[in-house]
Design an enzyme around this catalytic site. Structure first.
Site, short mmCIF file in Angstrom:
data_model
loop_
_atom_site.label_atom_id
_atom_site.label_comp_id
_atom_site.label_asym_id
_atom_site.label_seq_id
_atom_site.Cartn_x
_atom_site.Cartn_y
_atom_site.Cartn_z
CD GLN A 36 3.05 5.93 2.71
OE1 GLN A 36 2.15 5.43 2.43
NE2 GLN A 36 4.05 5.10 3.30
CG HIS A 80 -0.08 7.17 5.24
ND1 HIS A 80 1.16 7.63 5.95
CD2 HIS A 80 0.20 5.94 5.01
CE1 HIS A 80 1.96 6.42 6.24
NE2 HIS A 80 1.47 5.32 5.86
CG HIS A 105 -0.88 1.24 7.15
ND1 HIS A 105 -0.29 0.87 8.05
CD2 HIS A 105 -0.31 2.25 6.27
CE1 HIS A 105 0.86 1.35 7.84
NE2 HIS A 105 0.91 2.18 6.82
CD GLU A 106 -0.86 2.60 2.41
OE1 GLU A 106 -0.42 3.81 2.34
OE2 GLU A 106 -0.11 1.71 2.73
CB CYS A 148 4.85 2.23 7.27
SG CYS A 148 4.15 3.70 6.48
CG LEU A 149 6.61 0.99 1.48
CD1 LEU A 149 5.99 1.28 0.21
CD2 LEU A 149 7.58 0.07 1.37
N GLY A 153 0.83 -1.27 0.00
CA GLY A 153 0.23 0.09 -0.06
C GLY A 153 0.85 1.21 -0.10
#
Length: 178
Positions: free
Chosen positions: A51, A140, A136-137, A94-95, A46
């Site tokens: 991000q 953000h 989660h996304e 997370c990235l 994701g």
């Protein structure tokens, strides 16, 4: 398509609330494609627009396994329309917080309304890993990181490690001058 640089915490852009997309046009479609390519390359399941430094309400998700056909979801202006009363716990990463993971509890099932890449209204019911990933996304988009769902002690430990790693990898003033 182009690979986009992924912002890592602590970066103030990751704490910003994103603006709704007014119209799904070619620019937004390109962003969605670039985000998807960036997510796959990272690799991740994701990615949200903040991000990659874009403060619009756009996310991409694909929880398919490597041995399965890709099943990308591109969501513009996603909104939860329903969440279940029962929760599920996942070890989230997370990235934007590379190599850090923590157990996060979220609703186990959700329904999400969004615009697809053609600007059409869609609704999706999700459970399990897909539900967790979408939530989660979407966090953000509100300036919320998965570490905001864990204890302050664990969160601060992770953020300190990320800050230390960033400082260690940044070129010194001497290197910049040389």
């Amino acid at each position: 398509m182009a690979l986009l640089p992924i912002i890592t915490a602590p970066d103030p852009r990751l704490k910003q609330v994103c603006a709704p997309v007014e119209q799904v046009d070619d620019e937004v479609r390109k962003l969605l494609d670039d985000m998807l390519e960036t997510m796959y390359k990272a690799p991740g399941i994701g990615l949200a627009a903040p991000q990659v430094g874009d403060l619009r309400r756009v996310i991409v998700v694909d929880v398919s396994h490597d041995d399965e056909e890709k099943a990308p979801l591109k969501m513009v202006n996603p909104e939860l329309t329903w969440v279940s009363d029962h929760d599920a716990s996942y070890d989230e990463g997370c990235l934007s917080l590379p190599e850090h993971y923590a157990e996060v509890v979220r609703p186990a099932e959700i329904k999400v309304a969004y615009l697809d890449e053609q600007g059409r209204n869609q609704e999706l019911a999700a459970e399990g890993l897909l539900a967790t990933c979408i939530q989660h996304e979407m966090d953000h988009l509100e300036g919320i990181l998965f570490v905001d769902h864990i204890s302050a002690l664990k969160r601060n430990m992770i953020l300190r490690k990320l800050l230390k790693a960033r400082k260690a990898s940044a070129p010194s003033e001497l290197e910049k001058a040389g």
